[in-house]
Design a protein around this motif. Sequence first.
Motif, mmCIF file in Angstrom:
data_model
loop_
_atom_site.group_PDB
_atom_site.id
_atom_site.type_symbol
_atom_site.label_atom_id
_atom_site.label_comp_id
_atom_site.label_asym_id
_atom_site.label_seq_id
_atom_site.Cartn_x
_atom_site.Cartn_y
_atom_site.Cartn_z
ATOM 1 N N LEU A 68 28.336 38.278 53.364
ATOM 2 C CA LEU A 68 27.794 39.554 54.242
ATOM 3 C C LEU A 68 26.635 40.262 53.202
ATOM 4 C CD1 LEU A 68 31.358 41.026 55.573
ATOM 5 C CD2 LEU A 68 29.495 39.321 56.767
ATOM 6 N N LYS A 69 25.885 40.809 53.728
ATOM 7 C CA LYS A 69 24.710 41.556 53.084
ATOM 8 C C LYS A 69 25.450 42.769 52.417
ATOM 9 C CE LYS A 69 22.408 41.984 56.850
ATOM 10 N NZ LYS A 69 21.257 42.235 57.877
ATOM 11 N N THR A 70 26.586 43.259 52.836
ATOM 12 C CA THR A 70 27.055 44.455 52.131
ATOM 13 C C THR A 70 27.945 43.844 51.289
ATOM 14 O OG1 THR A 70 28.623 44.430 54.188
ATOM 15 C CG2 THR A 70 27.076 45.938 54.026
ATOM 16 N N TRP A 71 28.107 42.768 50.628
ATOM 17 C CA TRP A 71 28.950 42.265 49.596
ATOM 18 C C TRP A 71 28.460 43.158 48.184
ATOM 19 C CZ3 TRP A 71 33.498 39.803 48.621
ATOM 20 C CH2 TRP A 71 33.544 39.689 47.235
ATOM 21 N N LYS A 72 27.254 43.123 47.955
ATOM 22 C CA LYS A 72 26.830 43.909 46.950
ATOM 23 C C LYS A 72 27.563 45.220 46.659
ATOM 24 C CE LYS A 72 22.961 44.830 44.004
ATOM 25 N NZ LYS A 72 21.517 44.917 43.603
ATOM 26 N N ALA A 73 27.552 45.887 47.822
ATOM 27 C CA ALA A 73 28.147 47.355 47.887
ATOM 28 C C ALA A 73 29.672 47.361 47.754
ATOM 29 C CB ALA A 73 27.589 48.163 48.884
ATOM 30 N N PHE A 74 30.306 46.490 48.508
ATOM 31 C CA PHE A 74 31.801 46.816 48.777
ATOM 32 C C PHE A 74 32.662 45.356 48.188
ATOM 33 C CE2 PHE A 74 29.507 48.868 52.392
ATOM 34 C CZ PHE A 74 29.943 50.118 52.078
ATOM 35 N N GLY A 75 31.781 44.522 47.604
ATOM 36 C CA GLY A 75 32.424 43.271 47.414
ATOM 37 C C GLY A 75 33.636 43.499 46.050
ATOM 38 N N THR A 76 33.611 44.296 45.259
ATOM 39 C CA THR A 76 34.546 44.378 44.399
ATOM 40 C C THR A 76 36.031 44.944 44.971
ATOM 41 O OG1 THR A 76 33.039 45.239 42.616
ATOM 42 C CG2 THR A 76 35.357 45.818 42.315
ATOM 43 N N GLY A 77 35.719 45.860 46.085
ATOM 44 C CA GLY A 77 36.914 46.443 47.003
ATOM 45 C C GLY A 77 37.484 45.303 47.756
ATOM 46 N N TRP A 78 36.362 44.565 48.417
ATOM 47 C CA TRP A 78 36.846 43.590 49.388
ATOM 48 C C TRP A 78 37.687 42.463 48.489
ATOM 49 C CZ3 TRP A 78 31.721 43.025 52.070
ATOM 50 C CH2 TRP A 78 31.679 43.924 53.251
ATOM 51 N N GLY A 79 37.075 42.043 47.293
ATOM 52 C CA GLY A 79 37.972 41.039 46.599
ATOM 53 C C GLY A 79 39.319 41.359 46.160
ATOM 54 N N ARG A 80 39.494 42.650 45.729
ATOM 55 C CA ARG A 80 40.624 43.253 45.405
ATOM 56 C C ARG A 80 41.632 43.193 46.454
ATOM 57 N NH1 ARG A 80 40.801 48.731 42.139
ATOM 58 N NH2 ARG A 80 42.965 48.017 41.912
ATOM 59 N N ARG A 81 41.224 43.738 47.469
ATOM 60 C CA ARG A 81 42.018 43.792 48.830
ATOM 61 C C ARG A 81 42.444 42.293 49.146
ATOM 62 N NH1 ARG A 81 40.541 47.104 54.344
ATOM 63 N NH2 ARG A 81 42.345 46.224 55.632
ATOM 64 N N VAL A 82 41.542 41.341 49.148
ATOM 65 C CA VAL A 82 42.080 39.999 49.437
ATOM 66 C C VAL A 82 43.110 39.447 48.625
ATOM 67 C CG1 VAL A 82 41.334 37.490 49.643
ATOM 68 C CG2 VAL A 82 39.839 39.295 50.905
ATOM 69 N N ALA A 83 42.809 39.711 47.413
ATOM 70 C CA ALA A 83 43.981 39.527 45.972
ATOM 71 C C ALA A 83 45.342 40.013 46.498
ATOM 72 C CB ALA A 83 43.208 39.790 44.886
ATOM 73 N N ALA A 84 45.290 41.375 46.916
ATOM 74 C CA ALA A 84 46.252 41.917 47.290
ATOM 75 C C ALA A 84 47.060 41.486 48.462
ATOM 76 C CB ALA A 84 46.046 43.456 47.371
ATOM 77 N N VAL A 85 46.300 41.121 49.442
ATOM 78 C CA VAL A 85 46.880 40.465 50.700
ATOM 79 C C VAL A 85 47.552 39.200 50.243
ATOM 80 C CG1 VAL A 85 46.225 39.396 52.991
ATOM 81 C CG2 VAL A 85 45.448 41.779 52.262
ATOM 82 N N ARG A 86 46.819 38.430 49.538
ATOM 83 C CA ARG A 86 47.312 37.235 49.171
ATOM 84 C C ARG A 86 48.708 37.296 48.474
ATOM 85 N NH1 ARG A 86 44.453 31.898 46.310
ATOM 86 N NH2 ARG A 86 46.345 30.817 45.793
ATOM 87 N N ARG A 87 48.673 38.148 47.560
ATOM 88 C CA ARG A 87 50.132 38.403 46.553
ATOM 89 C C ARG A 87 51.137 38.674 47.435
ATOM 90 N NH1 ARG A 87 46.420 40.775 42.982
ATOM 91 N NH2 ARG A 87 47.016 42.995 43.513
ATOM 92 N N THR A 88 51.009 39.741 48.396
ATOM 93 C CA THR A 88 51.884 40.329 49.347
ATOM 94 C C THR A 88 52.410 39.153 50.372
ATOM 95 O OG1 THR A 88 51.205 42.588 49.094
ATOM 96 C CG2 THR A 88 52.787 42.205 50.972
ATOM 97 N N GLY A 89 51.289 38.507 50.940
ATOM 98 C CA GLY A 89 51.489 37.489 52.150
ATOM 99 C C GLY A 89 52.485 36.229 51.613
ATOM 100 N N GLN A 90 52.030 35.974 50.527
ATOM 101 C CA GLN A 90 52.882 34.688 49.720
ATOM 102 C C GLN A 90 53.814 35.139 49.570
ATOM 103 O OE1 GLN A 90 49.558 32.956 46.936
ATOM 104 N NE2 GLN A 90 49.944 31.688 47.997
#
Length: 282
Positions: free
Chosen positions: A154-176
């Motif tokens: 996504l073009k907005t990765w530069k602006a929001f990538g850090t937050g998105w990355g942390r969110r995906v990691a958190a979802v993975r921990r909780t989901g697993q």
Amino acid sequence: MTAANFTRAQPHVLAYEGKFSNHPSDPGGRTYEGITQRVWDAWCALHGLPKRQLTAKTGTWKDWEKNRNAIYRKQYWDAVRADELPSGVDFAVYDLAVNSGVDRAVRILQKALRINNVDGSLGSVTMAAVERHPDHDLLVAAICAERLAFLQRLKTWKAFGTGWGRRVAAVRRTGQAWATGSIGPKAEPLDEPMAKAEDVDAKAIPTTAGADAAIGAGGSSVTAGGMLEGVRQQLEPYAYASDIIAKIVLALVIAGILAAAGGMAWRWHQKRRASEYAEVMA
């Protein structure tokens, strides 16, 4: 598979979404607790509620929490049939739907399941594939990996990538954790700017068109390769009369070959990038 997981998942999603946001780079625009102004207006119109602009004080509205949870339940949780998904998988797909839309969430689930027909339709084929999957813990990990690959396009990765990355990691921990019967971590705010991650913000598909003009692999006389060939043809008649000119002609021939090879390599690289992009964005 339990309907009670909606109540269990909701604090996590709300923690990730944060409160009020109106970031200029966010395709969702004005948003409160993950509900965009567009979604809120549509909900109000459907249920005969007065339209109100979302603000930092939206949480004080007496009917906000009831309507917010109803929107989440109907438009995201129910839309991805989360009550029918295994524990952990339900949370991973639900949070993805909230952030990137139901269609994208289903497509990523289908890709994680390696279903041939990725169409965004959560029908019997996809549900059966989920049921047959031998390890829902690994399925959560696969969903999160596919999700991260999508976000990075996504073009907005530069602006929001850090937050998105942390969110995906958190979802993975909780989901697993849920998939393996564990309680998992408690809901925690991410303290990063969050935004909707939608297909509309995808980068342009890589093209091979630039190779001809930039590297000279095309047939036009204005390409680099065409210019080299033109100079070579003009000097060739004099090559026999001068060793220097002969060497120049030879150098031009070699340069032309290298330019053509470079153009082909560039096109191959761009085609590969385009193929990878198409696979991620399917």
